[in-house]
Design a protein around this motif. Sequence first.
Motif, PDB file in Angstrom:
ATOM      1  N   CYS A  21       0.903  -1.146   0.031  1.00 48.31           N
ATOM      2  CA  CYS A  21       0.022  -0.012  -0.061  1.00 48.31           C
ATOM      3  C   CYS A  21       1.033   1.377   0.023  1.00 48.31           C
ATOM      4  O   CYS A  21       0.297   2.257  -0.779  1.00 48.31           O
ATOM      5  N   ARG A  22       2.068   1.253   0.608  1.00 45.53           N
ATOM      6  CA  ARG A  22       2.733   2.501   0.706  1.00 45.53           C
ATOM      7  C   ARG A  22       3.527   2.699  -0.658  1.00 45.53           C
ATOM      8  O   ARG A  22       3.836   3.859  -0.909  1.00 45.53           O
ATOM      9  N   ARG A  23       3.509   1.793  -1.460  1.00 46.20           N
ATOM     10  CA  ARG A  23       4.115   1.988  -3.044  1.00 46.20           C
ATOM     11  C   ARG A  23       3.012   2.715  -3.959  1.00 46.20           C
ATOM     12  O   ARG A  23       3.541   3.610  -4.613  1.00 46.20           O
ATOM     13  N   TYR A  24       1.690   2.397  -3.372  1.00 45.35           N
ATOM     14  CA  TYR A  24       0.752   3.399  -4.092  1.00 45.35           C
ATOM     15  C   TYR A  24       0.213   4.521  -3.429  1.00 45.35           C
ATOM     16  O   TYR A  24      -0.469   5.321  -4.205  1.00 45.35           O
ATOM     17  N   LEU A  25      -0.063   4.411  -2.172  1.00 39.27           N
ATOM     18  CA  LEU A  25      -0.819   5.526  -1.238  1.00 39.27           C
ATOM     19  C   LEU A  25      -0.177   5.853  -0.245  1.00 39.27           C
ATOM     20  O   LEU A  25       0.895   5.664  -0.160  1.00 39.27           O
ATOM     21  N   ASN A  26      -0.702   7.220   0.322  1.00 37.57           N
ATOM     22  CA  ASN A  26       0.009   7.522   1.551  1.00 37.57           C
ATOM     23  C   ASN A  26      -0.474   7.028   2.676  1.00 37.57           C
ATOM     24  O   ASN A  26      -1.876   6.832   2.803  1.00 37.57           O
ATOM     25  N   TRP A  27       0.194   6.805   3.567  1.00 39.51           N
ATOM     26  CA  TRP A  27      -0.005   6.089   4.875  1.00 39.51           C
ATOM     27  C   TRP A  27      -0.832   7.022   5.776  1.00 39.51           C
ATOM     28  O   TRP A  27      -0.066   7.978   6.177  1.00 39.51           O
ATOM     29  N   ILE A  28      -1.723   6.822   6.166  1.00 42.35           N
ATOM     30  CA  ILE A  28      -2.434   8.053   7.250  1.00 42.35           C
ATOM     31  C   ILE A  28      -2.457   7.119   8.657  1.00 42.35           C
ATOM     32  O   ILE A  28      -2.168   8.225   9.538  1.00 42.35           O
ATOM     33  N   LEU A  45      -2.837  -2.529  -7.932  1.00 41.16           N
ATOM     34  CA  LEU A  45      -2.798  -2.796  -6.510  1.00 41.16           C
ATOM     35  C   LEU A  45      -3.573  -3.743  -5.809  1.00 41.16           C
ATOM     36  O   LEU A  45      -3.128  -4.610  -5.142  1.00 41.16           O
ATOM     37  N   LEU A  46      -4.764  -3.948  -6.523  1.00 43.23           N
ATOM     38  CA  LEU A  46      -5.682  -4.703  -5.990  1.00 43.23           C
ATOM     39  C   LEU A  46      -5.306  -6.185  -6.618  1.00 43.23           C
ATOM     40  O   LEU A  46      -5.556  -7.096  -5.871  1.00 43.23           O
ATOM     41  N   GLY A  47      -4.688  -6.448  -7.658  1.00 42.26           N
ATOM     42  CA  GLY A  47      -4.282  -7.637  -8.304  1.00 42.26           C
ATOM     43  C   GLY A  47      -2.983  -8.146  -7.277  1.00 42.26           C
ATOM     44  O   GLY A  47      -3.049  -9.261  -6.963  1.00 42.26           O
TER      45      GLY A  47
END
Length: 87
Positions: A21-28, A45-47
């Motif tokens: 997830c950190r490769r694609y989005l910002n960690w909250i 990402l889902l794959g």
Amino acid sequence: MYVILVYDIEERRVSKMLKLCRRYLNWIQNSVFEGELSEVKLKELLGEAKGIINKDKDSIIIFSSRQEKWLDKMVVGKEKNELNNIL
């Protein structure tokens, strides 16, 4: 599109999902990510996520919208809080 991703998975798979997830989005915060993604990147990402989770025990919830104030909900895997519309 703007995406909020939340996951609930067994502890032994958490570090793999966190790294993905950190490769694609910002960690909250724990298990919560947000950011802008194209539809292609979201599918990518889902794959990868489907290769990590156990669909019988884990879940990923994605809220997505062109604007932050309007969100669609998609659940991948087992929904933890199945709501009934019985009054």
